[in-house]
Design a protein around this motif. Structure first.
Motif, PDB file in Angstrom:
ATOM      1  N   LEU A 279       0.803  -1.216   0.000  1.00  0.00           N
ATOM      2  CA  LEU A 279       0.000   0.000   0.000  1.00  0.00           C
ATOM      3  C   LEU A 279       0.840   1.271   0.000  1.00  0.00           C
ATOM      4  O   LEU A 279       0.579   2.209  -0.746  1.00  0.00           O
ATOM      5  CB  LEU A 279      -0.928   0.007   1.223  1.00  0.00           C
ATOM      6  CG  LEU A 279      -2.029  -1.055   1.249  1.00  0.00           C
ATOM      7  CD1 LEU A 279      -2.610  -1.172   2.646  1.00  0.00           C
ATOM      8  CD2 LEU A 279      -3.122  -0.711   0.245  1.00  0.00           C
ATOM      9  N   ARG A 280       1.866   1.306   0.874  1.00  0.00           N
ATOM     10  CA  ARG A 280       2.628   2.560   1.030  1.00  0.00           C
ATOM     11  C   ARG A 280       3.889   2.315   1.850  1.00  0.00           C
ATOM     12  O   ARG A 280       4.062   1.257   2.463  1.00  0.00           O
ATOM     13  CB  ARG A 280       1.775   3.622   1.730  1.00  0.00           C
ATOM     14  CG  ARG A 280       1.339   3.221   3.136  1.00  0.00           C
ATOM     15  CD  ARG A 280       0.598   4.327   3.849  1.00  0.00           C
ATOM     16  NE  ARG A 280       0.087   3.893   5.160  1.00  0.00           N
ATOM     17  CZ  ARG A 280       0.793   3.917   6.283  1.00  0.00           C
ATOM     18  NH1 ARG A 280       2.062   4.347   6.279  1.00  0.00           N
ATOM     19  NH2 ARG A 280       0.249   3.511   7.431  1.00  0.00           N
ATOM     20  N   ASP A 281       4.743   3.343   1.873  1.00  0.00           N
ATOM     21  CA  ASP A 281       5.914   3.343   2.750  1.00  0.00           C
ATOM     22  C   ASP A 281       5.485   3.610   4.189  1.00  0.00           C
ATOM     23  O   ASP A 281       4.374   4.134   4.440  1.00  0.00           O
ATOM     24  CB  ASP A 281       6.904   4.438   2.336  1.00  0.00           C
ATOM     25  CG  ASP A 281       7.598   4.129   1.022  1.00  0.00           C
ATOM     26  OD1 ASP A 281       7.703   2.944   0.670  1.00  0.00           O
ATOM     27  OD2 ASP A 281       8.043   5.083   0.354  1.00  0.00           O
ATOM     28  N   GLU A 282       6.359   3.295   5.113  1.00  0.00           N
ATOM     29  CA  GLU A 282       6.115   3.657   6.505  1.00  0.00           C
ATOM     30  C   GLU A 282       6.483   5.118   6.707  1.00  0.00           C
ATOM     31  O   GLU A 282       7.498   5.596   6.191  1.00  0.00           O
ATOM     32  CB  GLU A 282       6.955   2.779   7.437  1.00  0.00           C
ATOM     33  CG  GLU A 282       6.670   3.058   8.915  1.00  0.00           C
ATOM     34  CD  GLU A 282       7.438   2.149   9.850  1.00  0.00           C
ATOM     35  OE1 GLU A 282       6.806   1.572  10.757  1.00  0.00           O
ATOM     36  OE2 GLU A 282       8.662   2.005   9.662  1.00  0.00           O
ATOM     37  N   HIS A 283       5.639   5.846   7.456  1.00  0.00           N
ATOM     38  CA  HIS A 283       5.877   7.278   7.692  1.00  0.00           C
ATOM     39  C   HIS A 283       5.829   7.589   9.184  1.00  0.00           C
ATOM     40  O   HIS A 283       5.190   6.870   9.959  1.00  0.00           O
ATOM     41  CB  HIS A 283       4.802   8.131   6.990  1.00  0.00           C
ATOM     42  CG  HIS A 283       4.749   7.956   5.508  1.00  0.00           C
ATOM     43  ND1 HIS A 283       5.772   8.333   4.663  1.00  0.00           N
ATOM     44  CD2 HIS A 283       3.790   7.421   4.702  1.00  0.00           C
ATOM     45  CE1 HIS A 283       5.441   8.058   3.417  1.00  0.00           C
ATOM     46  NE2 HIS A 283       4.243   7.494   3.420  1.00  0.00           N
ATOM     47  N   LYS A 284       6.476   8.676   9.547  1.00  0.00           N
ATOM     48  CA  LYS A 284       6.333   9.210  10.894  1.00  0.00           C
ATOM     49  C   LYS A 284       5.277  10.298  10.847  1.00  0.00           C
ATOM     50  O   LYS A 284       5.437  11.309  10.162  1.00  0.00           O
ATOM     51  CB  LYS A 284       7.655   9.778  11.409  1.00  0.00           C
ATOM     52  CG  LYS A 284       7.557  10.294  12.836  1.00  0.00           C
ATOM     53  CD  LYS A 284       8.914  10.694  13.392  1.00  0.00           C
ATOM     54  CE  LYS A 284       8.780  11.140  14.843  1.00  0.00           C
ATOM     55  NZ  LYS A 284      10.101  11.467  15.447  1.00  0.00           N
ATOM     56  N   PHE A 285       4.170  10.085  11.570  1.00  0.00           N
ATOM     57  CA  PHE A 285       3.070  11.043  11.554  1.00  0.00           C
ATOM     58  C   PHE A 285       3.209  12.026  12.702  1.00  0.00           C
ATOM     59  O   PHE A 285       3.820  11.730  13.728  1.00  0.00           O
ATOM     60  CB  PHE A 285       1.728  10.305  11.627  1.00  0.00           C
ATOM     61  CG  PHE A 285       1.468   9.460  10.404  1.00  0.00           C
ATOM     62  CD1 PHE A 285       0.859   9.989   9.281  1.00  0.00           C
ATOM     63  CD2 PHE A 285       1.854   8.115  10.376  1.00  0.00           C
ATOM     64  CE1 PHE A 285       0.628   9.213   8.155  1.00  0.00           C
ATOM     65  CE2 PHE A 285       1.632   7.335   9.254  1.00  0.00           C
ATOM     66  CZ  PHE A 285       1.022   7.877   8.136  1.00  0.00           C
ATOM     67  N   GLU A 286       2.601  13.193  12.517  1.00  0.00           N
ATOM     68  CA  GLU A 286       2.757  14.263  13.509  1.00  0.00           C
ATOM     69  C   GLU A 286       1.992  13.992  14.795  1.00  0.00           C
ATOM     70  O   GLU A 286       2.272  14.586  15.835  1.00  0.00           O
ATOM     71  CB  GLU A 286       2.291  15.592  12.910  1.00  0.00           C
ATOM     72  CG  GLU A 286       0.822  15.587  12.458  1.00  0.00           C
ATOM     73  CD  GLU A 286       0.417  16.874  11.759  1.00  0.00           C
ATOM     74  OE1 GLU A 286      -0.810  17.137  11.701  1.00  0.00           O
ATOM     75  OE2 GLU A 286       1.297  17.599  11.280  1.00  0.00           O
TER      76      GLU A 286
END
Length: 308
Positions: A279-286
């Motif tokens: 689905l997507r890359d791993e991200h750091k969310f705010e």
């Protein structure tokens, strides 16, 4: 299919049709060889035999390369069982074994131990000390020792030679669709469900945290994936995150699966996860709220993919 964990456990057959190799991935190229193996054994009223090895020879001979494999031993056994072969021999591979000369390997193992009458082998197969013998040598041995050799040519799909190396590279880059095409089945992760930190439950996306025992098992690129699993006899879909949970400053990699419409307790259960789509890359969310919002989108995108 009968499984043996040493050549010493195997009793000679009247007519053994044999192939040998590591067969990591049991991919579509391997399937071609196994199909031929089975067809030839049936034609001659014999039995099909696959001689493979554990650990992978490169792990013994090149321990510094940190080779990652497509299948755990259990996964490989199950895949080979589905192929329809009669006998699977998983012989321990050691440095001592690797030092067998080609003559010793053929005469001592293929002829004396297995009583091979016919050997089905890939066009590029090499064997013996320093891998210095090839299919031409094997044919010569056969002429002298009363067995025949049948060659399998290179297999290609969409003009790309299928190989375990290409599958590994696809998984490492997150290209699950390509990997699954080469494999002929969905790439799997098998492990035990262990207790995690409870972050998913806090976000109303409870997860099963998968612990994989085999350190050599290839874990695909970090990110979020659409997956499926058979749980208590029922097919269940979900989404899986492979990564470090950067939003909460995670330090170690985890594999967490959120199953859709499933509430049974899975702790300490062994489960197999089949990976369908990235689905997507791993991200750091705010914030955790932003992460929760993204998880809802991931679920929506997964369900859309599954519906197609």
């Amino acid at each position: 299919m009968k499984v043996y964990f040493s050549l010493d456990d195997f009793s000679p057959l009247d007519f053994a049709v044999v192939t040998t190799g590591t067969f990591d991935g049991v991919h579509m190229g391997h399937t071609k060889i196994l199909k031929q193996l089975i067809e030839v054994s049936k034609k001659h009223g014999g039995e099909s035999v696959l001689l493979t090895f554990d650990p992978h020879p490169r792990m013994v001979l090149q321990p510094d390369i940190d080779l990652k494999l497509i299948n755990s031993q259990r996964e490989k056994i199950e895949l080979l069982k589905n192929s329809g072969i009669d006998h699977l021999i998983i012989h321990p591979f050691t440095k001592e074994f690797s030092r067998l000369f080609a003559t010793e390997f053929v005469r001592g193992l293929l002829v004396n131990k297995l009583k091979s009458k016919k050997i089905i082998i890939g066009y590029d197969h090499r064997f013996g000390r320093n891998r210095n013998a090839n299919i031409t040598d094997l044919i010569s041995f056969g002429n002298a020792l009363d067995f025949s050799v049948e060659e399998i040519p290179a297999q290609e799909i969409d003009d790309v030679s299928i190989s375990s190396t290409k599958i590994r590279k696809a998984l490492e880059s997150g290209d699950v669709i390509t990997a699954n095409t080469y494999l002929g089945y969905e790439y799997m992760l098998t492990g035990i469900v262990k207790k995690g930190k409870g972050l998913g439950r806090q976000l109303n996306f409870p997860t099963a945290n998968l612990a994989i025992a085999e350190s050599y098992k290839l874990i695909p690129k970090t990110g979020t994936y659409t997956v499926k699993s058979v749980l208590f006899g029922k097919m269940v879909y979900g989404m899986m995150n492979i990564g470090y949970n950067p939003t909460v400053n995670g330090k170690t990699q985890s594999i967490e699966v959120h199953f859709f419409d499933f509430k049974e307790d899975l702790y300490n259960q062994k489960i197999q996860i089949d990976i369908l789509h990235r689905l997507r890359d791993e991200h750091k969310f705010e914030s955790l709220d932003a992460l929760k919002e993204q998880l809802a989108k991931d679920r929506e995108n997964s369900i859309e993919f599954i519906s197609k």
